[in-house]
Design an enzyme around this catalytic site. Structure first.
Site, PDB file in Angstrom:
ATOM      1  CG  HIS A   1      24.907  59.390 -37.140  1.00 54.73           C
ATOM      2  ND1 HIS A   1      25.555  58.303 -37.570  1.00 54.73           N
ATOM      3  CD2 HIS A   1      23.776  58.911 -36.298  1.00 54.73           C
ATOM      4  CE1 HIS A   1      25.265  57.104 -36.740  1.00 54.73           C
ATOM      5  NE2 HIS A   1      24.052  57.511 -36.317  1.00 54.73           N
TER       6      HIS A   1
ATOM      7  CE1 TYR B   1      16.108  57.850 -38.398  1.00 55.26           C
ATOM      8  CE2 TYR B   1      17.993  58.671 -39.759  1.00 55.26           C
ATOM      9  CZ  TYR B   1      17.367  57.973 -38.632  1.00 55.26           C
ATOM     10  OH  TYR B   1      18.366  57.328 -38.047  1.00 55.26           O
TER      11      TYR B   1
ATOM     12  CG  ASN C   1      25.026  52.618 -36.920  1.00 54.03           C
ATOM     13  OD1 ASN C   1      25.024  53.577 -37.124  1.00 54.03           O
ATOM     14  ND2 ASN C   1      24.213  52.723 -35.606  1.00 54.03           N
TER      15      ASN C   1
HETATM   16 FE1  HDE Z   1      19.441  58.001 -36.506  1.00 54.83          FE
HETATM   17  N1  HDE Z   1      19.052  59.631 -36.807  1.00 54.83           N
HETATM   18  N2  HDE Z   1      17.989  57.681 -35.316  1.00 54.83           N
HETATM   19  N3  HDE Z   1      19.994  55.705 -36.259  1.00 54.83           N
HETATM   20  N4  HDE Z   1      21.060  57.648 -37.896  1.00 54.83           N
HETATM   21  C1  HDE Z   1      19.844  60.401 -37.626  1.00 54.83           C
HETATM   22  O1  HDE Z   1      18.639  62.216 -39.008  1.00 54.83           O
HETATM   23  C2  HDE Z   1      17.175  58.358 -34.931  1.00 54.83           C
HETATM   24  C3  HDE Z   1      19.362  54.677 -35.626  1.00 54.83           C
HETATM   25  C4  HDE Z   1      21.853  56.516 -38.421  1.00 54.83           C
HETATM   26  O2  HDE Z   1      24.787  60.210 -42.575  1.00 54.83           O
HETATM   27  C5  HDE Z   1      19.219  61.786 -37.716  1.00 54.83           C
HETATM   28  O3  HDE Z   1      19.530  63.343 -40.847  1.00 54.83           O
HETATM   29  C6  HDE Z   1      16.166  58.066 -34.065  1.00 54.83           C
HETATM   30  C7  HDE Z   1      19.701  53.571 -35.621  1.00 54.83           C
HETATM   31  C8  HDE Z   1      22.615  57.257 -39.191  1.00 54.83           C
HETATM   32  O4  HDE Z   1      23.099  61.951 -42.467  1.00 54.83           O
HETATM   33  C9  HDE Z   1      17.951  61.733 -36.916  1.00 54.83           C
HETATM   34  C10 HDE Z   1      16.489  56.721 -33.691  1.00 54.83           C
HETATM   35  C11 HDE Z   1      20.748  53.436 -36.543  1.00 54.83           C
HETATM   36  C12 HDE Z   1      22.323  58.566 -39.314  1.00 54.83           C
HETATM   37  C13 HDE Z   1      17.990  60.122 -36.505  1.00 54.83           C
HETATM   38  C14 HDE Z   1      17.582  56.440 -34.530  1.00 54.83           C
HETATM   39  C15 HDE Z   1      20.873  54.930 -36.985  1.00 54.83           C
HETATM   40  C16 HDE Z   1      21.405  58.985 -38.433  1.00 54.83           C
HETATM   41  C17 HDE Z   1      20.095  62.992 -37.299  1.00 54.83           C
HETATM   42  C18 HDE Z   1      15.747  55.756 -32.828  1.00 54.83           C
HETATM   43  C19 HDE Z   1      21.475  52.297 -37.247  1.00 54.83           C
HETATM   44  C20 HDE Z   1      23.178  59.499 -40.057  1.00 54.83           C
HETATM   45  C21 HDE Z   1      20.579  63.669 -38.645  1.00 54.83           C
HETATM   46  C22 HDE Z   1      14.474  55.443 -33.137  1.00 54.83           C
HETATM   47  C23 HDE Z   1      20.496  51.636 -38.063  1.00 54.83           C
HETATM   48  C24 HDE Z   1      22.793  59.718 -41.416  1.00 54.83           C
HETATM   49  C25 HDE Z   1      19.467  63.021 -39.513  1.00 54.83           C
HETATM   50  C26 HDE Z   1      23.595  60.571 -42.337  1.00 54.83           C
HETATM   51  C27 HDE Z   1      20.862  60.073 -38.101  1.00 54.83           C
HETATM   52  C28 HDE Z   1      17.002  59.761 -35.516  1.00 54.83           C
HETATM   53  C29 HDE Z   1      18.229  55.148 -34.291  1.00 54.83           C
HETATM   54  C30 HDE Z   1      21.389  55.234 -37.994  1.00 54.83           C
HETATM   55  C31 HDE Z   1      17.710  62.669 -35.639  1.00 54.83           C
HETATM   56  C32 HDE Z   1      15.089  58.742 -33.377  1.00 54.83           C
HETATM   57  C33 HDE Z   1      19.050  52.580 -34.738  1.00 54.83           C
HETATM   58  C34 HDE Z   1      23.714  56.253 -40.164  1.00 54.83           C
HETATM   59  O5  HDE Z   1      16.699  61.794 -37.590  1.00 54.83           O
END
Ligand code: HDE
Length: 695
Positions: A85, A372, A158
């Site tokens: 993202h 996060y 999402n």
């Molecule tokens: Fe994320 N995800 N994610 N994700 N995610 C991040 O956090 C992560 C997942 C989502 O506009 C990171 O600040 C793991 C699902 C959005 O700043 C990080 C897993 C969904 C955004 C991270 C998931 C998301 C992130 C990267 C599996 C939909 C952007 C930078 C368990 C519900 C937020 C940050 C923004 C961002 C980890 C799965 C949505 C790396 C480990 C499922 C919208 O922490």
């Protein structure tokens, strides 16, 4: 200035003084009253153009703290971009509750009708780096930080209601597979390559999400026209401690709208910032985008009767099973003052939750809850990242956490611990504080997956079979495109084999599109797909609104174009809620009424794919000239190929002919503004099979 006056009159010094003098004049011409420029220590700077030197042609002096501070800060301007993202854009706004959920929750944000809660929303793509383009085929992140009276609540979702994987432990593999391949460093922001599809072919649970990712949802026209989903089940807790499960949905007021694939690809070149610019222009023009917040509420007993497990994030709850209730609205009404300080530094975390809301045991959500915080530490570099204005709660907050890098608060008093008795105003626990639902979980430790997560195909089939014919054709074509970029034959075959579990016809179309000899075998399925009644709520075309609101109409003109026709079209489009832009071969243009106008876009840099519908108004001479101009021909032929309405007058006909524009309900006479508006509200789906070979 003083330094300048005291400059010695040796020849080189005089030259230096002259150059500085020119700069001063330019500054003065720029006008305005400017505060003094200072260093970060507040020391006024007398010269921001020349570093301190031992003589005009001598070495630069280490003593120059102005230079050193400025360059040191510059050298550290970048922080690590988000690992996923990374490419995103955001805006401030508010949430207003329209229906109380007090039966289900104590959360004030969901019980105080009419109350406006400030928020910051960031949209993003997943796969590309921060500098990648806005329009790849990708999932869009939809993250909302509500600054509630009871602390920050982050709904980090999402634009697709399900996800690729069922367990957090798989996430790094999924992301490594979709990102650019590590040995070659490409492709950027694209899933059409071997490693992604290799991973997918070996991960049957991703099949449902793949259906969504190959649909037009993954190539949205505007961020103002996407839905948002919290994906996981959460809990609402009422005053009695009773729990109700909830799924959160955002519904755009402007309806859903997507691009066609060829358009998305061309937009990437014409305007890499297309969606960011679109959001910026809408908000700064006062056309504030708006979404409704919907909830699906269901009890534990109801959940047990579902033919799937709602804790499995690869499953959605059809609206036909649990209807959506609209409970509020979000309006984005303020563009950030500074991209870095706000949009880049905003730190979302699904674990940020307020009293009255709680987590479910969805194993993907559980993994996200700790991931996060980790990321924020490495991106923002300090445990005090919550003090950055965009991250700080807007309600009072206090505890005994102290110190750390970049501490900006100055806590008072001698007490930094609890329990304590020495200071009356030290923070204490409160009975109304956050409580977790008292869940009794059966706790046999083990790396196990629930049996109820084993059906990977029923909902993938449900999604595919719920789509309209054009949408099914787009999905099949998207799969053919993506797999045609995969070089390894066994990977292509494995994916097509998986598709046989979803729908035999889909698998056949993709196999045909790839020129395969016959269908590859389907791998064994843990659970065979079941047929479910189609869910029209899953369509995109079905959710487009019959409106021009929030859309853009482009009118191609040249010197001599009929001013009355142009004005009538502008008036009709604006009255229908669209914004209207003039495009001309040169930025200055003189219409038939003799008035000179400034066009909004120059033809070569303003292709028709940045508009939702176009008109071409030309006098006879200009029509003939532009019929030989490549940019003008592309303008009309792309509008035709992208299924858009085109209004034209007699003079424009040679150009339309040169662009191979055919005839159908979307091709209208410019004199009939009403017919143009009707045609402009939709894409001409019936045109598509005539001009494009779809799978
Ligand atoms: Fe994320 N995800 N994610 N994700 N995610 C991040 O956090 C992560 C997942 C989502 O506009 C990171 O600040 C793991 C699902 C959005 O700043 C990080 C897993 C969904 C955004 C991270 C998931 C998301 C992130 C990267 C599996 C939909 C952007 C930078 C368990 C519900 C937020 C940050 C923004 C961002 C980890 C799965 C949505 C790396 C480990 C499922 C919208 O922490």
């Amino acid at each position: 200035m003083a330094a300048r006056k005291s400059a010695t009159r040796s020849a080189p010094a005089a030259r230096t003084a002259d150059l500085r003098g020119q700069g001063d004049e330019l500054h003065q011409q720029a006008g305005g009253t400017h505060p003094p420029l200072t260093t970060n220590q507040g020391i006024p700077v007398s010269d921001n153009q020349n570093s301190l030197r031992a003589g005009p042609r001598g070495p630069t002096l280490l003593e120059d703290f102005v230079l050193r501070e400025k360059i040191m800060h510059f050298d550290h301007e970048r922080i690590p971009e988000r690992i996923v993202h990374a490419r995103g854009t955001g805006a401030h706004g508010y949430f207003e509750l329209t229906k109380s959920l007090s039966r289900y929750t104590t959360a004030k944000i969901l019980t105080e009708v009419g109350e406006k809660t400030p928020l910051f929303t960031r949209f993003s793509t997943v796969a590309g780096g921060a500098g990648s383009v806005d329009t790849p085929r990708d999932v869009r992140g939809f993250a909302v930080k509500f600054y509630t009276k009871e602390g920050n609540w982050d709904l980090v979702g999402n634009n697709i209601p399900v996800f690729f994987i069922q367990d957090a432990i798989k996430f790094p593999d999924l992301i490594h597979a979709v990102k650019m391949e590590p040995d070659r460093g490409f492709p950027q922001a694209a899933s059409a390559h071997d490693t992604f599809w290799d991973y997918i072919s070996l991960t049957p649970e991703a099949t449902h999400m793949i259906m969504w990712a190959m649909s037009d949802r993954a190539i949205p026209r505007s961020l103002r026209m996407i839905e948002g989903f919290g994906i996981h089940s959460f809990r609402l807790l009422n005053a009695k401690g009773e729990s109700t499960f909830v799924k959160f949905h955002w519904r755009p007021k402007l309806g859903l709208q997507s691009t066609v694939w060829d358009e998305a690809v061309k937009l990437a070149g014409a305007d890499p910032d297309f969606q960011r610019r679109d959001l910026f222009e809408a908000i700064t023009a006062g056309n504030f985008p708006e979404w409704e917040l919907g909830v699906q509420l269901f009890t534990e007993q109801e959940a047990e009767a579902f033919p799937f497990d709602h804790l499995d994030p690869t499953k959605l709850i059809p609206e036909e099973l649990v209807p959506l209730q609209i409970v509020g609205r979000m309006v984005l009404d303020r563009w950030p003052d500074n991209f870095f300080a706000e949009t880049e530094q905003v730190a979302y975390c699904p674990a940020n939750i307020v009293p009255g809301i709680d987590f479910s045991n969805d194993p993907l959500l559980q993994g996200r809850l700790f991931s996060y915080l980790d990321t924020q530490l490495s991106r923002l570099g300090s445990a005090n990242f919550h003090q950055i204005p965009v991250n700080a709660p807007k309600c009072p907050f206090a505890n005994n956490q102290r110190d750390g890098h970049m501490q900006t608060q100055i806590p008072k008093g001698r007490v930094a611990y609890e329990p304590s008795s020495l200071q009356d105003d030290s923070p204490r626990e409160t009975p109304t504080g956050f409580r977790s639902h008292a869940t009794a979980d059966d706790g046999v430790k083990g790396r196990v997956r629930a049996e109820s997560f084993a059906d990977h195909y029923t909902q993938a089939r449900l999604f595919y079979r719920s789509q309209s014919k054009p949408e099914q054709a787009h999905m099949a074509s998207a799969l053919v495109f993506e797999l045609s970029k995969v070089e390894t034959p066994h990977v292509r075959e494995a994916v097509v084999g998986q598709l046989r579990h979803v729908d035999g016809d889909l698998a056949q179309r993709v196999a045909d599109g790839l020129g395969m000899d016959g269908l590859p075998p389907a791998p064994p399925a843990a659970v065979e797909a079941q047929d479910m009644p189609p869910s029209p709520a899953l369509q995109l075309i079905g959710k487009m609104k019959d409106t021009l609101k929030g859309r853009t109409v482009g009118i191609l003109v040249h010197d001599g174009s009929d001013a009355a026709t142009v004005k009538a079209l502008q008036k009709a489009a604006t009255a229908a809620g669209a914004s209207c832009k003039l495009v001309a071969p040169k930025l200055g243009v003189q219409l038939s009424d003799g008035k000179r106008l400034a066009a909004d876009g120059q033809l070569a840099g303003t292709p028709s794919f940045v508009f939702d519908a176009v008109a071409v108004i030309l006098d006879a001479e200009a029509g003939k000239r532009l019929a030989k101009d490549a940019a003008a021909i592309d303008f009309v032929s792309n509008a035709w190929a992208h299924l858009k309405a085109i209004a034209s007058d007699a003079g424009a006909q040679p150009l339309l002919k040169a662009g191979n524009v055919g005839k159908d309900a979307g091709i209208v006479d410019a004199a009939d503004a009403k017919a143009f508006i009707t045609a402009a509200k939709t894409r001409q789906w019936a045109r598509e099979p005539k001009l494009r070979m779809l799978a």
